[in-house]
Motif scaffolding. Structure first.
Motif, short mmCIF file in Angstrom:
data_model
loop_
_atom_site.label_atom_id
_atom_site.label_comp_id
_atom_site.label_asym_id
_atom_site.label_seq_id
_atom_site.Cartn_x
_atom_site.Cartn_y
_atom_site.Cartn_z
N ILE A 67 -10.76 3.15 1.80
CA ILE A 67 -11.84 3.96 2.06
C ILE A 67 -12.85 2.65 2.23
CG2 ILE A 67 -14.99 4.81 1.22
CD1 ILE A 67 -13.00 6.56 -0.51
N THR A 68 -13.61 2.33 3.42
CA THR A 68 -14.14 1.58 4.41
C THR A 68 -15.87 1.46 4.80
OG1 THR A 68 -13.19 2.19 6.59
CG2 THR A 68 -12.02 0.34 5.09
N PRO A 69 -16.36 0.99 4.90
CA PRO A 69 -17.86 0.72 5.05
C PRO A 69 -17.79 1.06 6.68
CG PRO A 69 -17.79 -0.96 4.85
CD PRO A 69 -16.44 -0.10 3.84
N MET B 97 0.81 -1.02 -0.09
CA MET B 97 0.47 -0.01 -0.28
C MET B 97 0.95 1.51 0.23
SD MET B 97 -2.65 1.35 2.75
CE MET B 97 -1.93 1.46 4.41
N ALA B 98 0.87 2.04 -1.04
CA ALA B 98 1.09 3.47 -1.22
C ALA B 98 1.25 4.08 0.29
CB ALA B 98 1.21 4.11 -2.41
N GLN B 99 2.08 4.58 0.40
CA GLN B 99 1.94 5.88 1.36
C GLN B 99 0.85 6.85 1.64
OE1 GLN B 99 3.68 6.09 4.72
NE2 GLN B 99 2.49 7.48 5.90
N GLY B 100 0.40 7.53 0.03
CA GLY B 100 -0.55 8.47 0.21
C GLY B 100 -1.94 7.81 -0.30
N GLU B 101 -1.99 6.64 -0.15
CA GLU B 101 -3.11 6.21 -0.70
C GLU B 101 -4.42 6.05 0.06
OE1 GLU B 101 -5.14 1.65 -2.97
OE2 GLU B 101 -2.62 2.06 -1.47
N ILE B 102 -5.17 6.14 0.07
CA ILE B 102 -6.45 6.74 0.37
C ILE B 102 -7.26 5.02 0.42
CG2 ILE B 102 -8.56 8.13 0.12
CD1 ILE B 102 -7.79 10.61 -1.60
N GLY C 223 -30.75 8.19 -6.09
CA GLY C 223 -30.14 7.74 -4.69
C GLY C 223 -29.45 9.56 -4.36
N ASN C 224 -28.93 9.49 -3.23
CA ASN C 224 -28.43 10.81 -2.30
C ASN C 224 -27.20 10.04 -1.70
OD1 ASN C 224 -30.95 10.52 -1.49
ND2 ASN C 224 -30.97 11.97 -3.05
N TRP C 225 -26.28 11.23 -1.54
CA TRP C 225 -24.92 11.14 -1.01
C TRP C 225 -25.81 12.40 -0.28
CZ3 TRP C 225 -21.83 15.13 -1.32
CH2 TRP C 225 -21.80 15.61 -2.64
N GLY C 226 -24.27 12.40 0.93
CA GLY C 226 -24.48 13.76 2.10
C GLY C 226 -22.83 13.79 3.25
N LEU C 227 -23.49 14.23 4.28
CA LEU C 227 -22.65 14.27 5.56
C LEU C 227 -20.81 14.33 4.57
CD1 LEU C 227 -24.75 12.49 7.65
CD2 LEU C 227 -24.55 14.29 7.96
N LEU C 228 -20.39 15.40 3.66
CA LEU C 228 -19.32 14.53 3.16
C LEU C 228 -18.49 15.59 4.53
CD1 LEU C 228 -17.66 14.38 1.13
CD2 LEU C 228 -17.67 16.42 0.48
N GLU C 229 -17.10 15.14 4.49
CA GLU C 229 -16.93 16.05 5.45
C GLU C 229 -14.70 15.40 4.83
OE1 GLU C 229 -15.99 18.31 7.34
OE2 GLU C 229 -18.65 18.06 8.27
N ALA C 230 -13.70 16.28 4.63
CA ALA C 230 -12.81 15.83 3.82
C ALA C 230 -11.73 16.49 3.88
CB ALA C 230 -12.83 15.52 2.44
N GLU C 231 -10.13 15.89 4.21
CA GLU C 231 -9.10 16.71 4.60
C GLU C 231 -8.97 17.66 3.57
OE1 GLU C 231 -5.88 14.80 6.02
OE2 GLU C 231 -7.16 15.27 8.39
N ASN C 232 -9.18 17.24 2.24
CA ASN C 232 -8.89 18.18 0.44
C ASN C 232 -9.66 17.26 -0.17
OD1 ASN C 232 -7.35 15.00 -0.06
ND2 ASN C 232 -5.88 15.70 1.18
N GLU C 233 -9.86 17.66 -1.85
CA GLU C 233 -9.69 17.46 -2.57
C GLU C 233 -9.93 16.08 -3.16
OE1 GLU C 233 -10.90 19.34 -7.29
OE2 GLU C 233 -8.89 19.78 -6.01
N ALA C 234 -9.05 15.46 -3.02
CA ALA C 234 -8.27 13.87 -3.41
C ALA C 234 -8.83 13.16 -2.66
CB ALA C 234 -6.70 13.33 -3.25
N VAL C 235 -9.87 13.22 -0.99
CA VAL C 235 -10.00 12.60 -0.18
C VAL C 235 -11.64 12.68 -0.70
CG1 VAL C 235 -10.77 12.29 1.75
CG2 VAL C 235 -8.74 12.72 1.32
N ARG D 172 -6.05 7.31 5.64
CA ARG D 172 -4.91 7.96 4.66
C ARG D 172 -4.01 7.15 5.45
NH1 ARG D 172 -4.63 12.67 1.67
NH2 ARG D 172 -4.50 11.19 -0.59
N ALA D 173 -3.16 6.76 5.45
CA ALA D 173 -1.58 6.50 6.30
C ALA D 173 -2.46 5.89 7.59
CB ALA D 173 -0.71 7.21 6.56
#
Length: 385
Positions: free
Chosen positions: A8-10, A1-6, A96-108, A66-67
């Motif tokens: 995502i888990t349920p 796994m790369a150091q910067g790899e994101i 369908g929908n999504w919501g409750l987004l919180e992210a440190e940066n654009e890639a996330v 991440r890491a």
């Protein structure tokens, strides 16, 4: 796994739900206009068995790391009541929908939104409306105007960068939801005053406050008018019986009889207006916790709330009257009654009306007639999956 790899888990279990909630407090800590919700309410929102939304929705929460460090979150959900609606009203089959987004940066953020879209496609959805956190009745839309002041009770507040992230992923605006700021220390324009006075002299019209001793009956009446008044509106999703009971229990501590009006015409209840003291003014310095002493402060405030801002989240006139002059007259009469009460009994100086769809001509005309101005705007985006 790369150091910067994101990764995502349920979300699975209580510890993950706690981490999901906690992340918002960390990522928004430096935003002076973010209002930390009470942690117990934030956890209740995402917990099956506590929030009745889960009874008619398929929901999956995701965490991004991440890491090994938590860097983002999102919810993906399908509201079974919403997909049963007519597509002309914005929801409908395949949405369908999504919501409750919180992210440190654009890639996330891009990884999380992509994961939500993937989950929705896997459930057979062909279109996404977002953000919704989680139902249309909770905190809909991404803030696009009004970043410089806190939201009122039950309205969302997200950083502008989230809007940039969404737009970069080929989302298009579906609807704009506006909130209007109103100086309630000033009397309304002479024309509106005349309309109100004419209504007050009309023996067929009665504007009354609700009777809290008959809370369940009054709540049922208001919801009956609401369901009739809003049934053709874009985004409308009916309340389930469990949600009606849940909303009644949740609102009861901040409901004030003299801030919720019912308009009767010839003895029949035909319209209502709900106004709430802006609880966010009291919650903001509490940091999301009632302990050790904030519970006592909140309880004391609830007994006799003095508040700068009132919020008008809901108003409705029965469908058969909506294109009539009577509908506007009843609205102005209820607004004026609550304006006076808010200033005299609660020391309030401003009100926020909304949200109101930008293409709701009737409600926008009423807001403009009393000299209110748009102070916050939210966008609900759409995208084909």
């Amino acid at each position: 796994m790369a150091q910067g790899e994101i990764i995502i888990t349920p979300v699975s279990g209580k510890a993950d739900r706690k981490a999901f909630v906690d992340l918002a407090y960390r990522l928004n800590a430096d935003d002076p206009n973010w209002v930390p919700p009470l942690r117990m309410e934030a956890e209740e929102l995402i917990t099956p068995g506590k929030n009745p939304f889960f009874e008619h929705a398929d929901v999956q929460l995701f965490l991004a790391r991440r890491a090994g460090a938590l860097v983002g979150r999102i919810s993906a959900h399908i509201d079974l009541l919403a997909i049963a609606m007519d597509p002309s009203q914005g929801m409908g089959p395949g949405t369908g929908n999504w919501g409750l987004l919180e992210a440190e940066n654009e890639a996330v953020a891009q990884a999380l939104i992509g994961k939500a879209e993937e989950w929705l496609r896997g459930k057979g959805m062909t279109r996404v409306l977002a953000p919704l956190s989680m139902s249309i009745w909770e905190e809909p839309g991404q803030l696009v105007k009004g970043f410089d002041h806190p939201p009122t009770v039950m309205m969302g507040h997200q950083p502008k960068r989230y809007d940039d992230y969404i737009n970069a992923l080929s989302y298009q605006p579906a609807k704009v939801l506006n909130c209007f700021d109103l100086d309630i220390t000033k009397e309304f324009p002479p024309l509106i005053q005349r309309i109100v006075l004419s209504g007050e002299k009309n023996a067929k019209i009665r504007i009354r406050k609700v009777d809290k001793s008959k809370f369940e009956q009054e709540a049922a009446l208001i919801l009956d008018i609401l369901n009739d008044a809003w049934s053709d509106n874009w985004g409308f999703v009916p309340f389930s019986d469990a949600e009606i009971l849940y909303a009644g229990k949740k609102f009861k501590p901040i409901v004030r009889e003299d801030l919720i009006m019912v308009a009767e015409y010839e003895g029949e209840p035909v319209a209502f207006m709900m106004t709430l003291p802006d609880l966010n003014e009291k919650l903001k310095p509490m940091g999301g916790s009632l302990f050790p002493f904030n519970w006592a402060k909140l309880l004391l405030w609830l007994r006799n709330p003095k508040v700068r801002t009132m919020r008008v989240p809901l108003m409705g006139v029965r469908k058969r009257l909506q294109s009539s002059r009577l509908a506007s007259q009843l609205a102005f009469m209820m607004i004026e009654s609550i304006r006076r009460t808010s200033v005299q009994n609660y020391g309030s100086t401003r009100a926020e009306i909304g949200w109101i769809l930008d293409d709701n001509q009737g409600m926008n005309a009423i807001a403009e007639a009393i000299n209110s101005q748009i102070n916050k705007s939210y966008v609900i985006y759409e995208k084909a999956l």
